[in-house]
Structures are given as C-alpha cells and as structure tokens.
Design a protein around this motif. Sequence first.
Motif: not given
Length: 539
Positions: A93-95, A153-154, A339-342, A465-471
């Motif tokens: 759900g978080g992803l 994210v927000i 790349i860095a945030v993931i 932010q979405s990519w970071a939190l998705g990872a």
Amino acid sequence: MIPESLRKALVGISPYFCFLLAIVTLGPLQFGFHLAELNAPQDVITCRRKDIAAPSWSATSLLAPSTAHHSLPDCIPMSEARFATVSSVYTIGGLIGALAAGPFCSHNGRRPAMAVASFIFLVGSLVETFSASVAVLAVGRVLNGLSAGASTVIVPLYISEVAPPASRGFFGAFTQITVNVGILFVQTLGFFLSHDSAWRFILGTGIIIALINLVGMWGVAESPAWLVTYKGQSVRAHFILQRIRGAGVSIADEVAAWPPSGLQHGFSSQHDGINSTGVASTVPAEEQALLVPPVNEEGVYVIAPPSPRPFVPSVPSPSLLSVGFFKVVTDAHYRPAIIAVIGIMFAQQVCGINSVIMYSVSLLNGMLPLNSALLTIIISAVNLVTTMLCAPLPDRLGRKTCLLVSVVGQGMSSLALAFSIVFGVKILSAFSVLTFVAFFAVGLGPVPFILASELVGQEAVGATQSWALGANYIATFLVAQFFPMVNSALNARLGGAGWVYFLFAGCAALSTVFFWIYVPETKGKKDADEVWGRTTRLD
C-alpha cells in the motif's frame, strides 16, 4: 537576553508555522505507528499466547473487563508466513501511495493531498480495529499503507517549502522524528495492551490520531512555492508566506529565489520578458502591482487581502508545470539524482532497521537480559532521542557525512549483534541493538527524506519523491516479507540464532561504497545545479 545565534535561528518560526508543523507531521507519525503496531501484540493476535507478560499493575487489568463481551474474536489464527504477509502488505500500500502522491500533489496541491491521506488513514484504522479475519486485517493494512506512502512523499516536500531556508535540514528531520514518535507510542501501547482482545485498543488509537489530523488540515495553508510554480498565484503565495514567517519578518530573499511564475504559465521568452519580481514585463504596471505586493523600508511585504482580480495568463502550458514520473528517469539531467535517491532509500531498509522495528519482540524473546517488549520500548526511545539530538547534524556536518557515519556505525553494530547472539553474550547483544538503532538515527533515518527534495529542481521534486519512496517501500516489503523466513532458514541451517545480521553488515558495507561514489553533498548549495556542478540545463 536571547543569544544572537538563537535569535537568528528563530527568525521565521512563527506560531502559525509551529501549528503547520504539528498537524502535517501527524502523517509521518501515523506511518511509524502503523509500521510497528503489530510488533508487540504479534503472538497475541495470532493466538500463540494470551499475553506478553505485561505487569499486573498495568492498565491491562482495567481494560480487560471492557473487552470481554463483544462479537469480535480475541485473536485471529495465522501462521508465521501469513502474519509476515499481513505485515508486509502495508508496504505494498505504501508503494502505491508513494507513486501516486507525487503526481497528485503536483497537480492538485500539497494540502488536498495531505487531507486525502488523513481520510484514508481514518478508514484504514477503522477496518483494522474491527477486523475479524486475516483478509480484513490485511485490507486495513493496505489502506493505512496507502496513506503512509503518500504522507512520506508529501510531508517532507511541504516542510521543505514552508520551513525557513536556513533551517530546512533541521525541520526536514522532523519527518523521521515523528515517525519515531509514532513507533515509540505504539510500542508503549503494545507493552500494556498486548493481551486477550485489548490489542484492538492499540489499533483503535489510530482512529483518534487520524481524526485529529483530518480536522487539523482545515487550518493548514497551501505551499506558497507550489502556488507560484504551478498556479502562478503570486499574491496568494506572498500573503501565505508572510503569514507563515510572521508579520515582522522579511521574505524578500525567499521570494527572489522563486521561479518566474510567468514562465510556468506559458509566456514566450521571445515576446514576454520576465522582470526581477518574476512577473511578465508586458503585464500592465497596475496589474504587476496586484501580483507583487509593496515592500516597506525593512524589506517586509505589506499585504492586505487582495480584492481586485489578479492577472491570469490566457495561454496555459501544462507541460511546463512539472516533470513526469517516467520523464525524470529518462532525462539525463535528472537521472543521477534518481540513482542516488533510490540507492539511499534501499540502503535505509536493507541495512536491517525494520528487523528490529517490526519483529523485535518475537525475534529477541529469550535472547536478551530484558523482557523483549520492554526492550523494544527502550529501543524506540533511544531511536527517538538520538534522532532529535542528531537533527541539527545534517545542517552542520553535511548530509553525506551523516549518511557515511550512520551506515558504517550500523554495519559495525550488526557485526557485534551477530557475534553476540551466536556466542550468547546477552549484555553485548542488548548494547549492540541500541547502538544499531542509534546509528540509524544519525543519518539513514532523517537524511533520505531531506535529500530527495534537494537533488532536483522544484519542477521534478514530486516525481523524484515518488521514485524515492517507491524504492523505500519495495525494500521495506522485501525485509518485512522475507526477513522472518530468511532468519529461520539461516538459524536452522547454521544452528542457533543471529546469523541474519551478518547479511545486514554486508549490506551496510555495500551501501558505504555507494554513498561515497554516487551521493553528492547538498549542504550549503543553493540549488540542484550547484549540487551537481552544472551551470546550464542539459537537454
């Protein structure tokens, strides 16, 4: 007499800013709350035990009579694999929430996005509290995960946009601080309420927090930076920013750093110039006055609620408003940041922190000299206190330095914990768990939430932010779902316990190398181009 250094630090921190901070950080608090809510009562919920040996003088004896007569079962039978799934679906759900939050808050605003997340937290907590089966409990966990992903994210993004520029690193750490407050709070509830059906009071407390969050959102203002960048509403943005900073504080420097609102709304550089205030020079002078408020001798904007209609360009260009979720990966300008945030977000999880946050009561039961539920409260308290004490470090030492200190310290703690459990040195095990959590709080906890909004320009922050939190949520799912199985398999194969922490030590070593090579320092850099050493936009 207030010291000069403290006086400067307090500039721009108004009562209204404190209110905003208190309300919006209830989102990350609920993330931590729901992340750890099943830890202490795990054996009670799954029908393995009636209680976790809470002291007889605790509030459990007072709550027990009120939970004895109802139609809901005292526990929900499930295997270890099923419980791991119920725990880990929270991260699925978080992803989804993290991936959806970036585009949603970019197009609709930060405030509506946080309000929707608060409402879903409320629904998810209701479903969990009154669940009578594994499936229903899992649905509640997914719903709360959706809001948790969106909030992480927000909220850091919102805080970075409303916090005083000189203190953004400090206030950025409040995301992780309130996550830890939520974890400590629910672990404490779990110590007292993990018996019979009283565990439902733990989950029900989430309903109260969500209600407070939802009601408080009525008083939260929209992000001024978002209003300027995405809507071109200069007057409203100036008015809100002055309210956030306080009546006697100059906002001229902050406004000067805002992107030209005209460009964001379709002005052609060939025909419409942009002046120093960010307003198209072809706009009549009387309408420019409506867009940019007057400034007094002290540089403070003098703002009255605007009654005339502000100028709105007639040729919008939505493509200029933001960089999309996939565009931010395919564009060479942004790819190093992604790349860095993931990598940072994966490292935060695969170094093992959630093995302690989500499973410590069952994992450490009988291995350490203290009751494992009580030790978990101590661990959570150490995590919170260390995070608070270390909050100024990213602004003083730098983001990258904090990350390196954190991951090296956590790797060494993992090694010590592994050896101490394997050889049965219980005192060293307890100490290693505490240092393991403390080093996480130095950098791996707060810094990733700060960096994701500093490595790219405003136009790409939401997607980044979405990519970071998705990872982050993918990595969290992997740990939550497979840690119990990997731990059991290693213990059965090698004999004894603690072998999994050798794996976490190896992950910490790899993460150290990654941080050194791929993560730049953002401390003291005015924008993303300076962070990456660029002078012009790459196309």
